[in-house]
Design a protein around this motif. Structure first.
Motif, short mmCIF file in Angstrom:
data_model
loop_
_atom_site.label_atom_id
_atom_site.label_comp_id
_atom_site.label_asym_id
_atom_site.label_seq_id
_atom_site.Cartn_x
_atom_site.Cartn_y
_atom_site.Cartn_z
N ALA A 1 0.82 -1.21 0.00
CA ALA A 1 0.00 0.00 0.00
C ALA A 1 0.86 1.26 0.00
O ALA A 1 0.45 2.30 -0.53
CB ALA A 1 -0.93 0.00 1.21
N GLU B 1 -3.27 -0.88 6.28
CA GLU B 1 -3.02 -0.92 4.84
C GLU B 1 -4.00 -0.04 4.07
O GLU B 1 -3.64 0.55 3.04
CB GLU B 1 -3.02 -2.35 4.31
CG GLU B 1 -4.31 -3.14 4.50
CD GLU B 1 -4.36 -3.93 5.80
OE1 GLU B 1 -4.05 -3.36 6.88
OE2 GLU B 1 -4.75 -5.12 5.74
N TYR B 2 -5.24 0.06 4.57
CA TYR B 2 -6.24 0.85 3.85
C TYR B 2 -5.98 2.34 3.98
O TYR B 2 -6.08 3.09 3.02
CB TYR B 2 -7.64 0.49 4.35
CG TYR B 2 -7.90 -1.00 4.29
CD1 TYR B 2 -8.09 -1.65 3.07
CD2 TYR B 2 -7.91 -1.79 5.45
CE1 TYR B 2 -8.29 -3.02 3.00
CE2 TYR B 2 -8.12 -3.17 5.38
CZ TYR B 2 -8.30 -3.78 4.16
OH TYR B 2 -8.50 -5.13 4.10
N SER B 3 -5.64 2.78 5.20
CA SER B 3 -5.40 4.22 5.36
C SER B 3 -4.08 4.61 4.70
O SER B 3 -3.94 5.72 4.21
CB SER B 3 -5.46 4.63 6.83
OG SER B 3 -4.69 3.79 7.63
N LEU C 1 -5.82 -5.11 -2.14
CA LEU C 1 -6.14 -5.12 -0.71
C LEU C 1 -7.57 -5.60 -0.46
O LEU C 1 -7.92 -6.00 0.64
CB LEU C 1 -5.98 -3.72 -0.12
CG LEU C 1 -4.58 -3.11 -0.18
CD1 LEU C 1 -4.61 -1.71 0.44
CD2 LEU C 1 -3.56 -3.98 0.53
N SER C 2 -8.41 -5.53 -1.47
CA SER C 2 -9.80 -5.95 -1.30
C SER C 2 -9.86 -7.45 -1.06
O SER C 2 -8.92 -8.18 -1.34
CB SER C 2 -10.58 -5.61 -2.56
OG SER C 2 -9.98 -6.25 -3.67
#
Lengths: 428, 428
Positions: A146, A286-288, A413-414
């Motif tokens: 990410a 990882e998302y942020s 990441l999904s």
């Protein structure tokens, strides 16, 4: 490291040894395998980590006089078993995937063979290490992806058990993190460590400028000043006023990091500090991190999310007996794809190098194909650690290459399926 | 236990010490407090656990020659700081909630006071211990409530870091678990350990009866036979055939435990084994334990869920500087109810003994009310551990009583508000 290594063991491992010694089955030649039946929900790959920690602690896996006295006193074992434990050291073989290999459901990542008794006592310890370290490494690898090449600093020690923190720092570094805040990990594994100051340091001083001046005096302008104790804009102005426009970096640990990164970049540029970097931290996962890709961020600090495996704090590996005296054995399987027999695994690739499949053969070996790569390597032979095992740096590089080799969807990441399938095939 | 205790520390704690030694602020008298801003989503209480582990390791929190050499070599600290570290031992005071106390958002569960430098180096270690142990204890307490008096055995060691496993066993025992599978926890903390056999033991033998006979020969009829390796009904028949109707217990580790428990009870009764107990295990958490309340289950084995805090693997405690030289300090707070000043906390009760509120006073002390109970106690005075600290058994009993004292809604497993509010009040 730890004492008590050999007591990192479930009570029932030793009662099984006691009963097996008495009935004569303790010396049957057995093969145990470690694997995960599935990946955490929606994850596309797992990362092997921890094997090096198992190997380095294997020589300490002995029962000392204190341990034996405890076990006898508590009637965990009888005298005969106590004698056997006094003499115990692992004399069998260990093979497995290298640290930094990817794994998928049912990949046989570690194979332990020897007598029943000598192998079964290692179960709990081996699973503890792999279940923890693989969980952290997989979460960390997703954060590194990410971050798209920007460095990520591991700073989660305070949010997990003090010794788990050291192992977490190792797993995160293996997964591509640039450094850790954990000094024990620096000392024990040679991992680069990083850190400058917390809000407490600013609060300790009469004002923010005094704190910044102290830090710059001690560590030069090439330090990182934490600018969000009071007002961030004023913090940045104070930082540059004190350090000058050659300040190394500022860190922002709270607030809307997208907005603040952009505002801070503009302000730093305005103040002539175009080369001053921006480090952001504060509950990043990882998302942020992915959401900050377009912002002028130079480095990320990731804490809680990495040390708790970002939603998957254990890899749920199991250690299963698959062979006794050369014959495959298997528990009644109920929706469990457990297959008996010692398994051999290869990863199959396209000529371009892209991985397409993992082939696992329960008995025998896979029919060789041109772009196959064997996934298992020897770690221990007859109780002796084989020479020239991969270093942590080797494992880091192996993972980096592995993540390039999988189909690109594997890096999303999904939630999705495992990046490649694992196929059980009859051997030759 | 562990060596390296003092390096269970973030790099920045020592850089802050270095800068503070240089600017003269290192000796300012400071108060740091540990608290959680919120409970994990929907949880109704937190459980204090880990303080005893902090205190027992405090005397090992020293920097040895190896540590200092590492820190100098890596340029983490300068010579002046190295000198200070060589001489370091904590000489300040520690106060806090006893282990087994409940906590709620902003409860000041630990207070560390002394010079800035001597307090700040403890931050990472203290938080690691509390964040881990409190998370496990809270999850374990919910499982004990769900079990309604039936014993729960902790068997999750293999699903968490090998040292975290020992601390998890301790926290679970504190929370009311009957025993643990973890032998190191048995040795280190005197916790009862339990365990008999895994599926591997059955697979090792030529058939199930041979495995059962071996176990009974070694451990008498009062053992627990694992009956689900092949067919459960046949497994129970084999168990009773081998051990007779006085068999201690059977364990079922897979399948639909509600149905299987009932079927197994019926079959055991039919076979004349009316006193043979039924132990169930296999990914149990507080919800699945609660769902088995009406079934004829005699004991539960809980593994993964307890060691990963059943969805909340860290308590997210923070360690905040709240006072410098007697003056309250506070970071700019953005939706953060951080209040400066050293806090005093009492729990307020109805005359019946039911807790109604926790009163926290940022400076001074609460106005005394008849049914108030002070929540803080001394742990360390001038670096010396105070005598007669509560034992693990004391903490277990304290928690048991605490869980009776909160309003009954507080024990519900469903998501809700904290069982009692925490009110910040001006002191007198």
């Amino acid at each position: 490291m730890n004492s008590d290594t050999a007591l990192h063991t479930d009570h029932y491992e030793l009662t099984m040894v006691a009963a097996a010694l008495r009935d004569g089955s303790a010396d049957r030649h057995c093969v145990f395998e470690v694997f995960a039946r599935r990946l955490p929900l929606g994850r596309r790959y797992g990362v092997v980590a921890g094997t090096g920690r198992i190997i380095e602690q294997l020589r300490n896996f002995v029962f000392d006089a204190d341990d034996i006295a405890f076990l006898l006193d508590r009637k965990v074992v009888d005298e005969r078993t106590a004698d056997w434990l006094r003499d115990y050291r692992f004399r069998g073989d260990i093979d497995g995937y290298a640290e930094g290999e990817l794994y998928f459901p049912n990949s046989p990542i570690l194979t332990v063979s020897g007598t029943f008794a000598e192998c079964v006592v290692l179960e709990t310890f081996i699973l503890s290490v792999l279940n923890h370290d693989c969980a952290i490494a997989a979460a960390a690898a997703r954060m590194v992806t990410a971050a798209r090449g920007r460095p990520v600093i591991e700073m989660g020690s305070r949010r997990t058990h003090e010794e788990a923190a050291v192992a977490a720092a190792r797993a995160a570094y293996l997964a591509g993190f640039a450094s850790t805040s954990n000094l024990a990990a620096g000392k024990r594994y040679g991992i680069p460590t990083a850190g400058t100051a917390a809000h407490a340091f600013t609060l300790l001083h009469d004002d923010e400028k005094a704190a910044f001046a102290s830090q710059v005096n001690t560590f030069s302008k090439d330090t990182t000043l934490l600018v969000d104790t009071y007002d961030i804009s004023q913090g940045i102005r104070n930082a540059i006023a004190v350090a000058g426009p050659d300040l190394g970096a500022v860190r922002i640990d709270s607030g809307d990091l997208s907005v603040l990164a952009q505002q801070s970049r503009n302000l730093l540029d305005e103040l002539g500090a175009a080369d001053t970097r921006i480090v952001v931290s504060g509950d990043l996962d990882e998302y942020s991190i992915a959401a900050l890709a377009a912002e002028p961020v130079d480095a990320y600090g990731a804490g809680t999310a990495v040390v708790i495996g970002s939603g998957a704090p254990t890899a749920r590996m199991v250690y299963k007996l698959v062979e006794v005296d050369g014959k495959p054995v298997v528990k009644r399987s109920e929706n469990k794809a457990t297959v008996g027999g010692r398994k051999t695994a290869v990863r199959r690739h396209k000529p371009t190098g892209t991985a397409v499949e993992e082939i696992v053969v329960p008995q025998g070996t896979p029919e060789p194909k041109p772009h196959d790569r064997p996934l298992q390597r020897p770690y221990v032979r007859g109780g002796e650690i084989v020479p020239d095992l991969p270093t942590l740096a080797d494992s880091r590089e192996l993972l980096r290459r592995n993540l390039i080799s999988i189909p690109w969807e594997g890096l999303k990441l999904s939630q999705g399926d495992p990046a490649i399938p694992v196929t059980m095939e009859p051997g030759q």
